[in-house]
Each structure stands twice: as C-alpha cells, then as structure tokens.
Design an enzyme around this catalytic site. Structure first.
Site, PDB file in Angstrom:
ATOM      1  N   ASP A  35       0.856  -1.187   0.000  1.00  0.00           N
ATOM      2  CA  ASP A  35       0.000   0.000   0.000  1.00  0.00           C
ATOM      3  C   ASP A  35       0.895   1.242   0.000  1.00  0.00           C
ATOM      4  N   THR A  38      -1.679   6.484   0.723  1.00  0.00           N
ATOM      5  CA  THR A  38      -2.197   7.794   0.297  1.00  0.00           C
ATOM      6  C   THR A  38      -3.063   8.317   1.445  1.00  0.00           C
ATOM      7  N   GLU A  86      -7.605   4.673  -6.438  1.00  0.00           N
ATOM      8  CA  GLU A  86      -8.254   5.914  -5.997  1.00  0.00           C
ATOM      9  C   GLU A  86      -9.735   5.605  -6.077  1.00  0.00           C
ATOM     10  N   THR A 102      -3.181   5.527 -11.049  1.00  0.00           N
ATOM     11  CA  THR A 102      -3.247   4.395 -10.104  1.00  0.00           C
ATOM     12  C   THR A 102      -4.144   3.282 -10.634  1.00  0.00           C
ATOM     13  N   THR A 136     -16.044  -2.300  -9.268  1.00  0.00           N
ATOM     14  CA  THR A 136     -17.254  -1.648  -8.781  1.00  0.00           C
ATOM     15  C   THR A 136     -18.416  -1.820  -9.760  1.00  0.00           C
ATOM     16  N   ASP A 137     -19.632  -1.698  -9.238  1.00  0.00           N
ATOM     17  CA  ASP A 137     -20.808  -1.717 -10.129  1.00  0.00           C
ATOM     18  C   ASP A 137     -20.938  -0.404 -10.905  1.00  0.00           C
ATOM     19  N   GLU A 138     -20.153   0.609 -10.526  1.00  0.00           N
ATOM     20  CA  GLU A 138     -20.300   1.918 -11.183  1.00  0.00           C
ATOM     21  C   GLU A 138     -19.862   1.867 -12.652  1.00  0.00           C
ATOM     22  N   TYR A 163     -13.821   8.364 -12.104  1.00  0.00           N
ATOM     23  CA  TYR A 163     -13.557   7.173 -11.268  1.00  0.00           C
ATOM     24  C   TYR A 163     -14.046   5.915 -11.977  1.00  0.00           C
ATOM     25  N   ALA A 165     -14.835   5.455 -15.039  1.00  0.00           N
ATOM     26  CA  ALA A 165     -14.159   5.233 -16.327  1.00  0.00           C
ATOM     27  C   ALA A 165     -12.799   4.579 -16.092  1.00  0.00           C
ATOM     28  N   SER A 166     -12.107   5.017 -15.037  1.00  0.00           N
ATOM     29  CA  SER A 166     -10.782   4.416 -14.780  1.00  0.00           C
ATOM     30  C   SER A 166     -10.939   2.972 -14.299  1.00  0.00           C
ATOM     31  N   LYS A 167     -11.974   2.700 -13.497  1.00  0.00           N
ATOM     32  CA  LYS A 167     -12.189   1.311 -13.051  1.00  0.00           C
ATOM     33  C   LYS A 167     -12.604   0.440 -14.252  1.00  0.00           C
ATOM     34  N   ASN A 192     -21.977  -0.419  -3.373  1.00  0.00           N
ATOM     35  CA  ASN A 192     -21.413   0.433  -2.306  1.00  0.00           C
ATOM     36  C   ASN A 192     -21.261  -0.335  -0.998  1.00  0.00           C
ATOM     37  N   PRO A 218     -24.696  17.360   4.297  1.00  0.00           N
ATOM     38  CA  PRO A 218     -24.879  17.787   2.901  1.00  0.00           C
ATOM     39  C   PRO A 218     -25.414  16.678   1.996  1.00  0.00           C
TER      40      PRO A 218
HETATM   41  P1  NAD Z   1      -9.928   3.195  -0.145  1.00  0.00           P
HETATM   42  O1  NAD Z   1      -9.793   4.504  -0.847  1.00  0.00           O
HETATM   43  O2  NAD Z   1     -10.454   3.161   1.237  1.00  0.00           O
HETATM   44  O3  NAD Z   1      -8.501   2.466  -0.098  1.00  0.00           O
HETATM   45  C1  NAD Z   1      -7.630   2.459  -1.193  1.00  0.00           C
HETATM   46  C2  NAD Z   1      -6.267   1.985  -0.699  1.00  0.00           C
HETATM   47  O4  NAD Z   1      -5.389   1.931  -1.825  1.00  0.00           O
HETATM   48  C3  NAD Z   1      -5.627   2.940   0.319  1.00  0.00           C
HETATM   49  O5  NAD Z   1      -5.054   2.203   1.382  1.00  0.00           O
HETATM   50  C4  NAD Z   1      -4.551   3.648  -0.480  1.00  0.00           C
HETATM   51  O6  NAD Z   1      -3.432   4.044   0.296  1.00  0.00           O
HETATM   52  C5  NAD Z   1      -4.176   2.591  -1.499  1.00  0.00           C
HETATM   53  N1  NAD Z   1      -3.626   3.159  -2.728  1.00  0.00           N
HETATM   54  C6  NAD Z   1      -4.154   4.177  -3.471  1.00  0.00           C
HETATM   55  N2  NAD Z   1      -3.347   4.432  -4.519  1.00  0.00           N
HETATM   56  C7  NAD Z   1      -2.316   3.550  -4.442  1.00  0.00           C
HETATM   57  C8  NAD Z   1      -1.182   3.293  -5.247  1.00  0.00           C
HETATM   58  N3  NAD Z   1      -0.924   4.025  -6.360  1.00  0.00           N
HETATM   59  N4  NAD Z   1      -0.330   2.312  -4.882  1.00  0.00           N
HETATM   60  C9  NAD Z   1      -0.574   1.564  -3.765  1.00  0.00           C
HETATM   61  N5  NAD Z   1      -1.622   1.760  -2.962  1.00  0.00           N
HETATM   62  C10 NAD Z   1      -2.488   2.741  -3.303  1.00  0.00           C
HETATM   63  O7  NAD Z   1     -10.781   2.277  -1.123  1.00  0.00           O
HETATM   64  P2  NAD Z   1     -11.852   1.156  -0.769  1.00  0.00           P
HETATM   65  O8  NAD Z   1     -13.168   1.793  -0.569  1.00  0.00           O
HETATM   66  O9  NAD Z   1     -11.278   0.270   0.259  1.00  0.00           O
HETATM   67  O10 NAD Z   1     -11.904   0.389  -2.175  1.00  0.00           O
HETATM   68  C11 NAD Z   1     -11.032  -0.696  -2.444  1.00  0.00           C
HETATM   69  C12 NAD Z   1     -11.304  -1.229  -3.840  1.00  0.00           C
HETATM   70  O11 NAD Z   1     -12.658  -1.658  -3.926  1.00  0.00           O
HETATM   71  C13 NAD Z   1     -11.112  -0.196  -4.945  1.00  0.00           C
HETATM   72  O12 NAD Z   1     -10.526  -0.848  -6.048  1.00  0.00           O
HETATM   73  C14 NAD Z   1     -12.533   0.264  -5.263  1.00  0.00           C
HETATM   74  O13 NAD Z   1     -12.624   0.668  -6.609  1.00  0.00           O
HETATM   75  C15 NAD Z   1     -13.306  -1.018  -5.014  1.00  0.00           C
HETATM   76  N6  NAD Z   1     -14.706  -0.836  -4.606  1.00  0.00           N
HETATM   77  C16 NAD Z   1     -15.033  -0.002  -3.575  1.00  0.00           C
HETATM   78  C17 NAD Z   1     -16.369   0.112  -3.182  1.00  0.00           C
HETATM   79  C18 NAD Z   1     -16.780   0.988  -2.012  1.00  0.00           C
HETATM   80  O14 NAD Z   1     -17.973   1.113  -1.731  1.00  0.00           O
HETATM   81  N7  NAD Z   1     -15.860   1.568  -1.265  1.00  0.00           N
HETATM   82  C19 NAD Z   1     -17.360  -0.618  -3.856  1.00  0.00           C
HETATM   83  C20 NAD Z   1     -16.983  -1.461  -4.906  1.00  0.00           C
HETATM   84  C21 NAD Z   1     -15.652  -1.569  -5.265  1.00  0.00           C
HETATM   85  P1  TYD Z   2     -20.345   7.892  -1.848  1.00  0.00           P
HETATM   86  O1  TYD Z   2     -20.319   7.255  -0.510  1.00  0.00           O
HETATM   87  O2  TYD Z   2     -19.338   8.968  -2.115  1.00  0.00           O
HETATM   88  O3  TYD Z   2     -20.216   6.734  -2.936  1.00  0.00           O
HETATM   89  P2  TYD Z   2     -20.458   6.778  -4.564  1.00  0.00           P
HETATM   90  O4  TYD Z   2     -20.413   8.197  -5.029  1.00  0.00           O
HETATM   91  O5  TYD Z   2     -19.300   5.970  -5.057  1.00  0.00           O
HETATM   92  O6  TYD Z   2     -21.769   6.099  -4.788  1.00  0.00           O
HETATM   93  O7  TYD Z   2     -21.779   8.514  -2.112  1.00  0.00           O
HETATM   94  C1  TYD Z   2     -22.944   7.731  -1.990  1.00  0.00           C
HETATM   95  C2  TYD Z   2     -24.136   8.584  -2.420  1.00  0.00           C
HETATM   96  O8  TYD Z   2     -24.277   9.678  -1.501  1.00  0.00           O
HETATM   97  C3  TYD Z   2     -23.954   9.198  -3.796  1.00  0.00           C
HETATM   98  O9  TYD Z   2     -25.227   9.231  -4.445  1.00  0.00           O
HETATM   99  C4  TYD Z   2     -23.509  10.636  -3.489  1.00  0.00           C
HETATM  100  C5  TYD Z   2     -24.211  10.931  -2.191  1.00  0.00           C
HETATM  101  N1  TYD Z   2     -23.500  11.872  -1.278  1.00  0.00           N
HETATM  102  C6  TYD Z   2     -24.185  12.951  -0.719  1.00  0.00           C
HETATM  103  O10 TYD Z   2     -25.392  13.165  -0.975  1.00  0.00           O
HETATM  104  N2  TYD Z   2     -23.511  13.779   0.144  1.00  0.00           N
HETATM  105  C7  TYD Z   2     -22.197  13.589   0.459  1.00  0.00           C
HETATM  106  O11 TYD Z   2     -21.620  14.413   1.236  1.00  0.00           O
HETATM  107  C8  TYD Z   2     -21.512  12.461  -0.105  1.00  0.00           C
HETATM  108  C9  TYD Z   2     -20.062  12.206   0.212  1.00  0.00           C
HETATM  109  C10 TYD Z   2     -22.205  11.626  -0.966  1.00  0.00           C
END
Ligand code: NAD
Ligand code: TYD
Length: 361
Positions: A35, A38, A86, A102, A136-138, A163, A165-167, A192, A218
């Site tokens: 890791d 970041t 990211e 990333t 992600t499902d996005e 985001y 698009a990159s995934k 999510n 918000p």
């Molecule tokens: P997060 O942002 O909490 O954690 C990301 C981690 O990656 C951090 O520890 C960061 O330091 C590390 N990182 C970032 N850039 C890096 C790099 N260049 N090299 C090495 N490490 C790096 O993210 P998360 O919410 O835990 O998501 C993890 C994965 O799951 C991601 O790939 C995300 O796209 C995917 N995902 C997340 C969700 C969600 O709801 N959070 C849902 C579906 C999929």
């Molecule tokens: P988020 O947790 O950032 O996940 P994602 O954008 O990947 O779905 O946001 C979840 C939902 O909540 C999304 O529809 C955006 C909305 N949102 C707010 O309304 N207010 C906020 O301050 C944040 C961070 C998100």
C-alpha cells in the site's frame, strides 16, 4: 501455506478483508500487504494484525514496476487480491489524472508482474496461481428508477465519472489479459460498501461524523439517488469465495439486495444514532433532521445502482448476510468505540478537503 499479495490493504475494504482472512484462516495463510499509504491508507486499521509472523506490510506505489516485480521475485505469491485504487467519485471529478495513473497504469503493472512471475515457457501458468481484480458496479453506469432493472454481469459498460471510467479501463485490461494470455484471473464488481474503517469522505461515515458533531449533513441534489449498500464483511467473504470456488476467467457481481435512496439512509442513520446514544448525552440533542442540508447536485451524478447477485448465488452459494439495520448498528458502534480513529482521520488535510469540496455547494 498460500501466500497472498493484497494491494491497498490499508484502505477501507482491504483492511476489512485482511481481518476477515486472518479470522478465517489464522496461521494457514501468509499476507503481504502493499500500500502506498495515500490519504486513504491508514496503518491504524491494521494495528491488531501488524505483529503477526504471517503478515508483512510493504509501502509501495503499485505503479512502481521495479518494486512490485521485486515483491513477486522474492516471494512465491499464490493469490493476488487487487484493491489498491483511488476510490472517491467526487475527487475524480476534481482531479482525474491520478485515477488514471493508479487505477489503470497501476493495474497494468500488477498484471504484468504477476504474469512474469507465473507464466511458464509454454505460455501456461504455474499451478494454482490466481489474480482477483476488485471492481465496482459503477462501471455499468446508471439505472432507470424502475425497480425491475438491475446490473448483471452481461450489462454493457457505460461509466460516467472519471472514477468509474478508470475502473472500467482497469477491468478491460484484466479481461484483455485473460483473453490474450489466458491469464488466471477473476473480476468482481461490487456495490457500495459500508462498515468499520471507512474514510469519512464517503456518505455513511461522513454523515455519522457530522451528525455527532452537530454539523450540517450535505445531501446532493434531491437526495433520491439510489445505492445498493453491502456490509463490508460480506464483501470480504464474497471475494474469498469467488477466488477459491469461482470459475476462472469469470466476472461475478456482488450486491447487497439493499437499495435505498440517500435520504432514506440518512434518516436511518439519524434514527439509529438517537436509539444508540444514551439519554442525557449532550450530543443526542444535536442529532436531528434539522441538520439535513440539500446542496447542489454532483456533475454527472448517477441516479441508481442495483445489482442482481444471481450468478454468485447460483454458482458459489454466496448471499449478503448482514441486514442493513444490523450492519448500520455495528458500523455506528464501531465509530463510537473508535473516536480517536475518526479524530485522526478528520484532522489536517481532511479539513482542507472538506472546505474545498463543500464550499460552493
Ligand atoms: P480506499 O480509498 O479506502 O482504499 C484504497 C487503498 O489503496 C488505500 O489504502 C490507499 O493508500 C491505497 N492506494 C491508493 N493508490 C495507491 C497506489 N498508487 N499504490 C498503492 N496503494 C495505493 O478504497 P476502498 O473503498 O477500500 O476500495 C477498495 C477497492 O474496492 C477499490 O478498487 C474500489 O474501486 C473497489 N470498490 C469499492 C467500493 C466501495 O464502496 N468503497 C465498492 C466497490 C468496489
Ligand atoms: P459515496 O459514498 O461517495 O459513494 P459513490 O459516489 O461511489 O456512490 O456517495 C454515496 C451517495 O451519496 C452518492 O449518491 C452521493 C451521495 N453523497 C451525498 O449526498 N452527500 C455527500 O456528502 C456524499 C459524500 C455523498
């Protein structure tokens, strides 16, 4: 003993996955967590595993090909679970390049180094080596507000934010490696997540933290955007099941069967906080819907996400286990018990981020 290379293990889902895996396999596995730490990476998330003999942390960027290939050269890696990314949509709208670096380049480096370590001269792979790409499902875009419409593994990709698009690009790279090199991988696309250790830029921990501080809550747009929330431990279990029981080269969608509008989630959080805070606690009086503040909508805000996790259920037997009511209580309890974690996460750079991100809304 299997050796795992987990990327992004200091983040939200990665750290929950590491906890889950040690709880399940204890000393029967070894985990190397790579890791870059970041803003989203936090070694506090892994305090209770850091002294294990079968856990190693390596601070490195996944784009650093020399460092990543060296990890493969020095360790006989059996499984890669690739979380590092990211991950925040709002940040991707403000600053897309780092997402490409990333999420796309970093994934290419991970794939290349794994392939170099695992491929045999005849183009086949060393026995029982597997790469799981966490996505992600996005990537599927936005669904209409029709409760019969869902994302399936066959839904065409239609990402809208930088985001997603990159995934989507990183998923395509993994698919290309599977097609071109028969590289042994799986992709999971999950909805999510929520739960312990989630950084408070995301909706649920942000709302819990703001409410406890009596700060405004918000809500973007009309608050009726729908997300399908899954408790993070259920996701960790699904990843392990896909990697061990899934068919190689397949994609599996992972979802919570738990679609809710953002405003519904926020009202559940406020009600649960009211239930859980003791009478007489001065904070309790602040926690109320009066704090809800509708702000301008995000650019390109996807309206609805919803997964039909039928394939993973039929083939692997995985289903979401944690009902939202129970999951949100566990999550809130964790934030109550880890006040210092939240204080550390919201000091310094977070304040600047928050001001910048929310000032013109
Ligand atoms: P997060 O942002 O909490 O954690 C990301 C981690 O990656 C951090 O520890 C960061 O330091 C590390 N990182 C970032 N850039 C890096 C790099 N260049 N090299 C090495 N490490 C790096 O993210 P998360 O919410 O835990 O998501 C993890 C994965 O799951 C991601 O790939 C995300 O796209 C995917 N995902 C997340 C969700 C969600 O709801 N959070 C849902 C579906 C999929
Ligand atoms: P988020 O947790 O950032 O996940 P994602 O954008 O990947 O779905 O946001 C979840 C939902 O909540 C999304 O529809 C955006 C909305 N949102 C707010 O309304 N207010 C906020 O301050 C944040 C961070 C998100």
């Amino acid at each position: 003993m299997r050796t795992y290379l987990v990327t992004g293990g200091a983040g939200f889902i990665g750290s929950n996955y590491i906890h889950y895996m040690f709880k399940k396999y204890d000393n029967d596995i070894r985990i190397i967590n790579v890791d870059a730490l970041t803003y989203a990476g936090n070694l506090e998330n892994l305090k209770d595993v850091e002294n294990r003999d079968n856990y190693t942390f390596i601070k490195s960027y996944i784009c650093d090909k020399v460092a990543i290939c060296q990890i493969f050269a020095e360790n006989d890696i059996d499984r890669v679970v690739h979380f590092a990314a990211e991950s925040h949509v709002d940040r991707s709208i403000a600053e897309p390049e780092v997402f490409v670096r990333t999420n796309v380049l970093g994934t290419a480096v991970m794939l290349n180094c794994a392939r170099a370590a695992w491929e045999l001269p005849d183009g086949s792979y060393r026995k029982d080596k597997k790469f799981l790409h966490v996505s992600t499902d996005e990537v599927y875009g936005s669904l209409p507000e029709d409760e019969n419409a869902f994302f399936y593994e066959t839904t065409p990709y239609d990402p809208h934010s930088p985001y997603s698009a990159s995934k989507a690009s990183s998923d395509m790279l993994v698919k290309a490696y599977m097609d071109t090199y028969k590289f042994p991988a799986n992709i999971t696309n999950c909805s999510n997540n929520y739960g312990p250790y989630q950084f408070p830029e995301k909706f649920i921990p942000l709302m819990i933290n703001n409410a406890l501080q009596g700060k405004k809550l918000p809500v973007y747009g009309d608050g009726k955007n729908v997300r399908d929330w899954l408790y993070v431990e259920d996701h960790a279990k699904a990843i392990d099941m896909v990697q061990e029981q899934g068919r190689l080269f397949e994609t599996y969608n992972i979802g919570g069967h738990n679609e809710k509008q953002n405003i519904e989630i926020l009202n559940i959080i406020l009600d649960t906080l009211q239930e859980m805070l003791p009478d007489g606690d001065p904070i309790k009086a602040n926690v109320s819907s009066v704090l809800i503040n509708y702000v301008s909508d995000s650019k390109g805000h996807d309206r609805r996400y919803a997964i039909a996790p039928d394939k993973i259920k039929a083939e692997i037997g995985w289903e979401p286990e944690t009902m939202f009511k129970e999951g949100i209580r566990k999550t809130i309890r964790w934030y109550f018990e880890n006040e210092q974690w939240m204080k550390n996460a919201t000091s310094g750079d977070y304040q600047k981020y928050y001001e910048e991100m929310y000032k013109n809304r």
